[in-house]
Design a protein around this motif. Sequence first.
Motif, short mmCIF file in Angstrom:
data_model
loop_
_atom_site.label_atom_id
_atom_site.label_comp_id
_atom_site.label_asym_id
_atom_site.label_seq_id
_atom_site.Cartn_x
_atom_site.Cartn_y
_atom_site.Cartn_z
N GLU A 408 67.16 76.99 -30.08
CA GLU A 408 68.51 77.72 -29.81
C GLU A 408 69.78 76.66 -30.00
OE1 GLU A 408 69.15 79.41 -25.40
OE2 GLU A 408 69.62 77.39 -25.16
N THR A 409 70.73 77.24 -30.51
CA THR A 409 71.93 76.76 -30.56
C THR A 409 72.75 76.75 -29.22
OG1 THR A 409 72.31 77.53 -32.84
CG2 THR A 409 74.20 76.95 -31.97
N PRO A 410 73.25 75.56 -28.92
CA PRO A 410 73.94 75.23 -27.67
C PRO A 410 75.09 75.91 -27.73
CG PRO A 410 72.78 73.27 -28.37
CD PRO A 410 72.87 74.17 -29.62
N LEU A 411 75.59 76.23 -26.42
CA LEU A 411 76.61 76.94 -26.25
C LEU A 411 77.81 75.90 -26.48
CD1 LEU A 411 75.92 79.55 -23.57
CD2 LEU A 411 76.00 80.02 -26.02
N PRO A 412 78.87 76.05 -27.27
CA PRO A 412 79.94 75.19 -27.36
C PRO A 412 80.66 74.99 -26.08
CG PRO A 412 80.57 77.21 -28.45
CD PRO A 412 78.94 77.37 -28.09
N LEU A 413 81.16 73.76 -25.90
CA LEU A 413 81.92 73.46 -24.65
C LEU A 413 83.50 74.21 -24.83
CD1 LEU A 413 81.18 69.70 -24.30
CD2 LEU A 413 80.36 71.37 -22.93
N PRO A 414 84.04 74.60 -23.66
CA PRO A 414 85.37 75.23 -23.90
C PRO A 414 86.45 74.16 -24.03
CG PRO A 414 84.84 74.97 -21.52
CD PRO A 414 83.43 74.43 -22.35
N PRO A 415 87.74 74.29 -24.17
CA PRO A 415 89.04 73.26 -24.43
C PRO A 415 88.68 72.71 -22.96
CG PRO A 415 89.48 75.38 -25.40
CD PRO A 415 88.24 75.56 -24.71
N PHE A 416 89.19 71.34 -23.05
CA PHE A 416 89.42 70.57 -21.57
C PHE A 416 90.70 71.00 -20.96
CE2 PHE A 416 90.48 66.60 -19.39
CZ PHE A 416 89.40 66.77 -18.48
N LYS A 417 91.68 71.13 -21.81
CA LYS A 417 92.89 71.69 -20.97
C LYS A 417 93.60 72.55 -21.70
CE LYS A 417 93.94 68.41 -17.66
NZ LYS A 417 94.34 68.94 -16.54
N GLU A 437 80.77 69.80 -31.91
CA GLU A 437 80.48 70.07 -33.42
C GLU A 437 80.06 71.38 -33.74
OE1 GLU A 437 77.82 67.21 -35.39
OE2 GLU A 437 78.50 65.59 -34.01
N GLY A 438 80.56 71.64 -34.86
CA GLY A 438 80.21 73.11 -35.23
C GLY A 438 81.17 74.19 -34.62
N VAL A 439 82.34 74.00 -34.28
CA VAL A 439 83.23 74.93 -33.65
C VAL A 439 83.78 75.67 -34.71
CG1 VAL A 439 85.53 75.39 -32.38
CG2 VAL A 439 83.78 73.35 -31.69
N GLY A 440 83.38 77.15 -34.32
CA GLY A 440 83.79 78.25 -35.30
C GLY A 440 85.29 78.74 -35.03
N GLY A 441 85.58 78.73 -33.75
CA GLY A 441 86.91 79.45 -33.42
C GLY A 441 87.10 79.55 -31.98
N TYR A 442 88.01 80.06 -31.46
CA TYR A 442 88.31 80.56 -30.09
C TYR A 442 88.58 81.83 -29.77
CZ TYR A 442 88.59 75.33 -30.09
OH TYR A 442 88.53 74.08 -30.46
N TYR A 443 88.25 82.52 -28.71
CA TYR A 443 88.30 83.59 -27.96
C TYR A 443 89.35 83.61 -26.77
CZ TYR A 443 84.66 85.94 -30.49
OH TYR A 443 83.69 86.58 -31.52
N VAL A 444 90.59 84.33 -26.94
CA VAL A 444 91.42 84.14 -25.73
C VAL A 444 91.21 85.43 -25.04
CG1 VAL A 444 93.87 84.38 -25.25
CG2 VAL A 444 93.26 82.71 -27.06
N ALA A 487 92.34 82.58 -20.01
CA ALA A 487 91.15 81.66 -20.32
C ALA A 487 90.63 81.57 -21.68
CB ALA A 487 89.91 81.74 -19.20
N ILE A 488 90.04 80.44 -22.22
CA ILE A 488 89.70 80.33 -23.55
C ILE A 488 88.24 79.92 -23.58
CG2 ILE A 488 90.08 79.10 -25.56
CD1 ILE A 488 93.01 78.74 -24.85
N ALA A 489 87.55 80.63 -24.55
CA ALA A 489 86.18 80.29 -24.84
C ALA A 489 85.97 79.72 -26.45
CB ALA A 489 85.26 81.47 -24.48
N THR A 490 85.08 78.80 -26.51
CA THR A 490 84.81 78.42 -28.05
C THR A 490 83.43 79.24 -28.26
OG1 THR A 490 85.54 76.22 -27.17
CG2 THR A 490 84.36 76.22 -29.23
N VAL A 499 78.73 82.02 -28.14
CA VAL A 499 80.08 81.94 -27.15
C VAL A 499 79.75 81.03 -25.79
CG1 VAL A 499 82.26 82.79 -26.04
CG2 VAL A 499 80.96 84.09 -27.85
N GLY A 500 80.46 79.98 -25.67
CA GLY A 500 80.51 79.29 -24.55
C GLY A 500 81.16 79.75 -23.29
N SER A 501 81.19 78.76 -22.26
CA SER A 501 81.63 79.35 -21.13
C SER A 501 83.15 79.29 -21.09
CB SER A 501 81.41 78.36 -20.05
OG SER A 501 81.54 76.98 -20.27
N LEU A 502 83.92 79.61 -20.17
CA LEU A 502 85.50 79.88 -20.07
C LEU A 502 85.91 78.61 -19.61
CD1 LEU A 502 85.83 83.39 -18.58
CD2 LEU A 502 85.92 82.92 -20.83
N SER A 503 87.32 78.51 -20.07
CA SER A 503 87.81 77.36 -19.69
C SER A 503 88.45 77.41 -18.24
CB SER A 503 89.10 76.91 -20.71
OG SER A 503 90.11 78.13 -20.51
#
Length: 516
Positions: A408-417, A437-444, A487-490, A499-503
Amino acid sequence: MLKRKIIIFATVCLLLSVNILSFAENKTIVLGGKNGWPKLSVERGVTTGTGRFGYTAYELATNARKVTEYTDLLIDFDGKTPVDKTDNYVIKENNLLPTPKSVMGRGAAVCTGHSKGLVLEGKEGSLFGTEGLTGSFTIEFWLSPSIAENGEVVLSWRSSRNNSDKVIYQTISASFFNNRLEWKFTNVFSGYKDNDGEVSLSSYKSVVPDKWAHHVVSFDDSTGLLEYRIDGKIEALQYLTTSGHEQSGSVYTPELGVVADLEICPSYIGSIDDFRIIRTNIEGKSASVAPLPAYPKQESMSSIHYDTYRRQGGRIETQPLLVNAGSVLNSIEAEMNEPEETSIQFFVRGGNNYFSWTDEEPAWIPVELGKNITGITGRYFQVAANIYPDGNGKKTPSITELKVNYKETPLPLPPFKVFATPSDGTVTLSWSHSLEEGVGGYYVYYGERPGEYLGDISENGKSPIDVGNISTYTISGLSNGTVYYFAIATYSSVDNSIVGSLSQEVSARPLPQRKK
């Protein structure tokens, strides 16, 4: 020079793939075992039993009889009290005790030798609830006698009928004599006068106490054959024709008189299971009793071999197992028991949207336990198993535990701030890049209520908006005076569906700006 560029490009691709795999995580889903089994998607021809280490296991269900359009009576003894599954017979008296020690299904009955045992009254249209010609019939049941003592009666029916202005008594019985079960039909076959109208069939082999055996007596009104079988093997037979031979002479047809009760186990000590009566006609013609249909020749009970387990086996299928998008199925393992000649075959499949799956698509892929699996990826995995008995239908394998191993590819962490700056009809968002590592981009994500990101007013598009791998983005086309929540997700560079969790949530209210 070109060759060197190709080598460098290939090396970069290899390094990227190694980097992606480096942060993939090996995981296992465990079904069964000490945690028990969840609800399965398909359970066909199987049941649960006790597997290895005392845990619940899936195994083949016994070949218990089912009600069909040809069934006249069926008592399977699976419940606390006996019930005729066909509703053709009423239970008038019951002195039998339930027991889980069955040969078929979930339960059987213990007969204590109490007078009358189980008393049944047949309704109009049933074999023992109607006067007149019966046509073909079959009576079958499983027995496990405690003693098989002389005089013990397993089945009894007593009545009378008029014959040329003379009343003659009729009986049908199955009782023990010299450790053998003996069937007697007295004045049942119209016109038969030998031996004072009594037809008797006795088993060739002795009945073994405390051992289940399947008994079946069957009459074919097209040939006059009356036969008795135990465990599928012929014990005795007689042609009830004027010549006493097959295909020669007229058939003495069975004719029942005054409606009378049928008694099961009136003076028998032991266990009984799956008692059934079938109205059959092996030539495909209607039976004498109009409401009951014909019975196909190929299903004639006269040629039956009763397997404990259906030789076509059974099947289980798990529910689709939810994992992270982009996961790769590696292998499956199982804790199971496979007696000699039995077999279990496993299958897997995977995909991203199981709501569109059918029985055939995506295709099931056969796999071997512990062997590497290739080509199965997605957000859902599913495992199936075909379970087969031995050639005699007497043994069943079982599955106690199933392990599904995947990467399983771990879900990427959201932006901290995350920061939001409003302006005239716009809000500018800025954030710190994810440390993953391995961030492809962000969803707003945006919307007009806290935690509800259902916005669709922006000129940039509906929520969520794929903004790419940046750290500042302006959302325009918003209504001044309205507060918006963001909110932003990576998402992963492997797949933008990972897609990771929301910021943390931020808010801003666009307002007109004073002209300078």
